[in-house]
Design a protein around this motif. Structure first.
Motif, PDB file in Angstrom:
ATOM      1  N   UNK A   1      -9.340  -4.680 -16.129  1.00  0.00           N
ATOM      2  CA  UNK A   1      -7.649  -5.233 -15.621  1.00  0.00           C
ATOM      3  C   UNK A   1      -6.988  -4.406 -14.691  1.00  0.00           C
ATOM      4  N   UNK A   2      -5.941  -5.142 -13.708  1.00  0.00           N
ATOM      5  CA  UNK A   2      -5.800  -4.687 -12.725  1.00  0.00           C
ATOM      6  C   UNK A   2      -3.852  -4.703 -13.534  1.00  0.00           C
ATOM      7  N   UNK A   3      -3.451  -3.090 -12.993  1.00  0.00           N
ATOM      8  CA  UNK A   3      -2.727  -2.995 -12.868  1.00  0.00           C
ATOM      9  C   UNK A   3      -1.327  -2.163 -11.755  1.00  0.00           C
ATOM     10  N   UNK A   4       0.071  -2.749 -11.844  1.00  0.00           N
ATOM     11  CA  UNK A   4       0.429  -2.176 -11.144  1.00  0.00           C
ATOM     12  C   UNK A   4       0.586  -0.732 -10.548  1.00  0.00           C
ATOM     13  N   UNK A   5       0.380  -0.397  -9.425  1.00  0.00           N
ATOM     14  CA  UNK A   5      -0.179   0.813  -8.626  1.00  0.00           C
ATOM     15  C   UNK A   5      -1.435   0.997  -8.493  1.00  0.00           C
ATOM     16  N   UNK A   6      -2.303   0.143  -8.787  1.00  0.00           N
ATOM     17  CA  UNK A   6      -3.632   0.056  -8.847  1.00  0.00           C
ATOM     18  C   UNK A   6      -4.187   0.041  -7.300  1.00  0.00           C
ATOM     19  N   UNK A   7      -4.993   0.823  -6.579  1.00  0.00           N
ATOM     20  CA  UNK A   7      -5.823   0.681  -4.929  1.00  0.00           C
ATOM     21  C   UNK A   7      -6.819  -0.098  -5.100  1.00  0.00           C
ATOM     22  N   UNK A   8      -6.432  -0.841  -4.272  1.00  0.00           N
ATOM     23  CA  UNK A   8      -7.607  -2.626  -4.555  1.00  0.00           C
ATOM     24  C   UNK A   8      -7.742  -2.311  -2.648  1.00  0.00           C
ATOM     25  N   UNK A   9      -9.057  -3.365  -2.931  1.00  0.00           N
ATOM     26  CA  UNK A   9      -9.382  -3.855  -1.009  1.00  0.00           C
ATOM     27  C   UNK A   9      -9.850  -5.538  -2.079  1.00  0.00           C
ATOM     28  N   UNK A  10      -9.312  -6.462  -0.838  1.00  0.00           N
ATOM     29  CA  UNK A  10      -9.506  -7.122  -0.755  1.00  0.00           C
ATOM     30  C   UNK A  10     -10.352  -7.820   0.446  1.00  0.00           C
ATOM     31  N   UNK A  11     -11.957  -7.942   0.676  1.00  0.00           N
ATOM     32  CA  UNK A  11     -12.000  -8.114   1.588  1.00  0.00           C
ATOM     33  C   UNK A  11     -12.464  -7.032   2.917  1.00  0.00           C
ATOM     34  N   UNK A  12     -11.524  -7.936   4.121  1.00  0.00           N
ATOM     35  CA  UNK A  12     -11.025  -6.492   4.614  1.00  0.00           C
ATOM     36  C   UNK A  12      -9.695  -6.065   4.415  1.00  0.00           C
ATOM     37  N   UNK A  13      -9.265  -6.782   3.705  1.00  0.00           N
ATOM     38  CA  UNK A  13      -7.905  -5.964   3.141  1.00  0.00           C
ATOM     39  C   UNK A  13      -7.441  -4.245   2.118  1.00  0.00           C
ATOM     40  N   UNK A  14      -6.671  -3.909   2.408  1.00  0.00           N
ATOM     41  CA  UNK A  14      -6.839  -2.573   1.383  1.00  0.00           C
ATOM     42  C   UNK A  14      -5.325  -2.385   0.828  1.00  0.00           C
ATOM     43  N   UNK A  15      -4.905  -1.828   0.098  1.00  0.00           N
ATOM     44  CA  UNK A  15      -3.755  -1.601  -0.085  1.00  0.00           C
ATOM     45  C   UNK A  15      -3.961  -1.430  -1.665  1.00  0.00           C
ATOM     46  N   UNK A  16      -2.131  -0.671  -1.794  1.00  0.00           N
ATOM     47  CA  UNK A  16      -2.043   0.222  -3.313  1.00  0.00           C
ATOM     48  C   UNK A  16      -1.098  -1.746  -4.098  1.00  0.00           C
ATOM     49  N   UNK A  17      -1.438  -2.008  -5.030  1.00  0.00           N
ATOM     50  CA  UNK A  17      -0.513  -3.158  -5.505  1.00  0.00           C
ATOM     51  C   UNK A  17       0.618  -2.847  -5.789  1.00  0.00           C
ATOM     52  N   UNK A  18       2.096  -2.691  -5.249  1.00  0.00           N
ATOM     53  CA  UNK A  18       3.327  -2.364  -5.346  1.00  0.00           C
ATOM     54  C   UNK A  18       3.672  -3.629  -6.102  1.00  0.00           C
ATOM     55  N   UNK A  19       3.714  -4.980  -6.639  1.00  0.00           N
ATOM     56  CA  UNK A  19       4.192  -5.538  -8.193  1.00  0.00           C
ATOM     57  C   UNK A  19       3.278  -6.296  -7.942  1.00  0.00           C
ATOM     58  N   UNK A  20       2.989  -6.798  -9.382  1.00  0.00           N
ATOM     59  CA  UNK A  20       2.472  -8.275  -9.579  1.00  0.00           C
ATOM     60  C   UNK A  20       3.783  -9.651 -10.291  1.00  0.00           C
ATOM     61  N   UNK A  21       3.227 -10.749  -9.573  1.00  0.00           N
ATOM     62  CA  UNK A  21       3.851 -11.637  -9.723  1.00  0.00           C
ATOM     63  C   UNK A  21       3.196 -12.358 -11.225  1.00  0.00           C
ATOM     64  N   UNK A  22       3.779 -13.366 -12.121  1.00  0.00           N
ATOM     65  CA  UNK A  22       2.736 -14.666 -12.502  1.00  0.00           C
ATOM     66  C   UNK A  22       3.343 -15.809 -11.246  1.00  0.00           C
ATOM     67  N   UNK A  23       2.868 -17.029 -12.274  1.00  0.00           N
ATOM     68  CA  UNK A  23       3.047 -18.353 -11.529  1.00  0.00           C
ATOM     69  C   UNK A  23       4.450 -18.434 -11.630  1.00  0.00           C
ATOM     70  N   UNK A  24       5.595 -18.129 -12.414  1.00  0.00           N
ATOM     71  CA  UNK A  24       6.924 -18.603 -12.305  1.00  0.00           C
ATOM     72  C   UNK A  24       7.441 -17.308 -12.191  1.00  0.00           C
ATOM     73  N   UNK A  25       6.838 -15.782 -10.977  1.00  0.00           N
ATOM     74  CA  UNK A  25       7.595 -15.684  -9.996  1.00  0.00           C
ATOM     75  C   UNK A  25       8.068 -14.265 -10.830  1.00  0.00           C
ATOM     76  N   UNK A  26       7.647 -14.062 -12.100  1.00  0.00           N
ATOM     77  CA  UNK A  26       8.108 -12.883 -12.704  1.00  0.00           C
ATOM     78  C   UNK A  26       6.910 -11.763 -12.780  1.00  0.00           C
ATOM     79  N   UNK A  27       8.289 -10.555 -12.869  1.00  0.00           N
ATOM     80  CA  UNK A  27       7.364  -9.134 -13.006  1.00  0.00           C
ATOM     81  C   UNK A  27       6.359  -9.088 -14.025  1.00  0.00           C
TER      82      UNK A  27
END
Length: 608
Positions: free
Chosen positions: A305-331
């Motif tokens: 489960x991915x949660x807001x605030x998690x530290x993630x790495x994707x390929x050569x990019x990394x960061x902390x999940x500031x916000x997650x939105x669904x396909x309708x733009x809802x957090x």
């Protein structure tokens, strides 16, 4: 053998792609200088820290008696993650598994209505704003369907519709559980239908066929069923195991039946489970640079489960999940398996198809990202740099004579840039022209892109795909003489670049015969020397045309020009077959009766 490099007895040496001689020396406890000497003895000049191609590493290993194994990028990544005690392939206990929604990719031929079908499914008009009616981005959406009294979710991945995006289609099939193959009932099976079918089969994914546009008067759904039997897709009504559903996307006919077929196929042939607890893992489906929000990635969670605030790495990019939105733009606060979400907070734009994972802290994800970037850089250097052998050194020095087309690619999303690059490298490029992509990136064309192009010793063209340059950047480009070209449809970019490559070729000329004349008499003139009295035997003789003189079938003189041409006493521009004329040849005077004069011109051959 005087260099002192150790000799292996078939020992295995594992090296990553783009490894240097120093890396090789570390593995076999040797001095890097000795390996540089060995390579020189083998006829190649390689520095100790230079990224080497796979062939170079294998050649050196064979020479020294070591069994060199080049580690694949996937294995390399596993080894890297193992250093941080992360195992992507770890077995999951049965009691942790929960059922998850199926992930569906919609494929098919261009203009067969894939996006219209997705519109009908999710009731959103995506196609209206698309150039040329072709899906230019990958998106992911989740829809909810009532099925057997339950609310069931289905995740859709929308792949772009042009054949140039083959690479992304193939990647789409890797994260996919089921493929919906869209075939227009009025058009039948087309080349890209077969291409999409082959991708799905290669990924060993079940297929549901949506026979679209059945509301059209010329529609023939049975013909589609018959055509697809030739490719191993036999409809259930013909005794096969593939579900065919007749749909019409515009009026919304058959949509519920199609979703029902997807769920039935998923339940019958797939056991879709995933652990819902633990750190999230998944795939970045698409990514782009947003002016206000920075790097934005669409990710599909596959485990955990991915949660807001998690530290993630994707390929050569990394960061902390500031916000997650669904396909309708809802957090959304969290996303479980098979849930696509838009993630904000990455430091860079990951590539389409890069795996992502959540880790315990920022430091871990940063180290993983940095090591991945370093390895990718080394591998790309090795691929871009040809093998410098002693035999080819002089040729490489002469390569300045070769014509090259240098490009900077910028696009709105990483998938488009990758697909464009892939399509360009698949162009049929002649040897004498080189195509170089010196930089690729996501986002608007910036001042640094222009400065990079202007700093190059050769002309560089910047290609903007669905992105523009600001006024200030355009002014700098004009001042520096850097060309910027904008495109919104990918095949237009490919066609123009293909034409530009052909235009860079030195023109090829072919000899085209104009006519022949036989010398019947030779007249002496004190003023201009000998004049040949001729009769034109074929074609025409034209003043100033190139000519050669033949005597008894052998060429006596080459590279001649018809200096003067007369009919009786009048000057003539050309004389046609059957007529007589008098002529002189520049630089040649020794005419004899019976000689044949051949005239020709050099015409540029059109490039095919």
């Amino acid at each position: 053998m005087s260099s002192g490099a150790p000799r292996g007895q078939g020992q295995v040496v594992r090296l990553s792609r783009g490894a240097s001689l120093s890396d090789f020396a570390d593995r076999i406890n040797a001095n890097p200088g000795s390996l540089v000497q060995e390579m020189f003895n083998l006829g190649e000049m390689v520095t100790a820290t230079q990224s080497c191609s796979d062939d170079t590493l294998l050649l050196l290993g064979e020479h020294l008696g070591f069994n060199v194994q080049i580690v694949s990028p996937e294995d390399e990544d596993r080894e890297l993650l193992a250093q941080f005690n992360i195992d992507l392939d770890a077995e999951v206990a049965e009691d942790r598994l929960v059922s998850r929604p199926p992930v569906v990719t919609v494929m098919g031929h261009v203009d067969h209505g894939k996006t219209k079908l997705l519109d009908a499914i999710r009731k959103a008009n995506v196609v209206a704003g698309e150039a040329g009616g072709i899906t230019q981005h990958i998106g992911a959406y989740q829809v909810h369907v009532p099925h057997d009294g339950e609310d069931r979710a289905i995740t859709f991945i929308d792949t772009p519709g042009h054949e140039a995006f083959t690479a992304m289609r193939a990647r789409g099939a890797q994260v996919t559980d089921i493929v919906i193959l869209v075939v227009a009932a009025d058009d039948g099976v087309m080349p890209q239908t077969i291409e999409a079918l082959n991708h799905a089969k290669a990924a060993d994914v079940p297929i549901v066929v949506a026979v679209n546009k059945v509301d059209k008067p010329e529609a023939n759904p049975d013909k589609v069923r018959q055509q697809l039997t030739e490719y191993g897709l036999v409809a259930e009504e013909y005794g096969g195991d593939t579900m065919f559903v007749n749909v019409a996307a515009k009026p919304g006919i058959g949509i519920e039946e199609l979703l029902e077929a997807v769920l039935l196929t998923a339940d019958a042939s797939l056991e879709l489970t995933a652990p819902i607890d633990g750190p999230a893992q998944g795939v970045a489906i698409e990514a782009h640079l947003d002016k206000g929000r920075g790097a934005v990635a669409t990710v599909l969670v596959q485990k955990g489960t991915l949660r807001a605030g998690d530290s993630i790495v994707a390929g050569g990019a990394h960061g902390r999940v500031r916000a997650m939105l669904d396909e309708n733009g809802t957090a959304v606060a969290e996303a479980g398996p098979a849930r696509p979400v838009l993630v904000l907070g990455l430091t860079a734009v990951p590539g389409a198809g890069d795996t992502f994972l959540a880790a315990e802290d920022d430091r871990t994800v940063r180290q993983i990202a940095e090591q991945r970037q370093a390895r990718r850089r080394a591998a790309s250097f090795a691929n871009s740099r040809g093998r410098a052998t002693l035999e080819t050194l002089m040729e490489q020095l002469k390569e300045g004579e070769k014509t090259s087309l240098n490009l900077v690619l910028k696009g709105d999303v990483s998938g488009s840039v990758e697909a464009l690059e892939d399509a360009l490298f698949n162009l049929d490029i002649p040897e004498e022209v080189q195509l170089r992509i010196i930089h690729r990136g996501v986002g608007a064309i910036t001042e640094s892109d222009v400065m990079l192009a202007s700093a190059s010793t050769e002309a560089v063209t910047i290609i903007g795909f669905n992105v523009r340059a600001a006024n200030k950047v355009r002014e700098i480009a004009d001042r520096e003489g850097v060309e910027i070209r904008y495109y919104t449809v990918i095949y237009q970019a490919i066609e123009e670049i293909d034409a530009a490559l052909k235009g860079l070729l030195k023109p090829e000329y072919e000899e085209v015969e104009l006519g022949t004349a036989e010398i019947r008499d030779v007249f002496r003139s004190s003023k201009i020397g000998n004049i040949a009295g001729c009769i034109v035997r074929s074609g025409l003789i034209r003043r100033n045309a190139k000519a050669r003189l033949l005597r008894d079938g052998a060429v006596v003189a080459e590279n001649l020009t018809i200096n003067s041409l007369k009919r009786f006493k009048d000057d003539a521009t050309e004389v046609r077959e059957g007529f007589e004329c008098g002529l002189t040849l520049g630089g040649f005077n020794n005419f004899q009766v019976g000689d044949i004069i051949e005239t020709f011109e050099m015409r540029e051959k059109p490039r095919v």
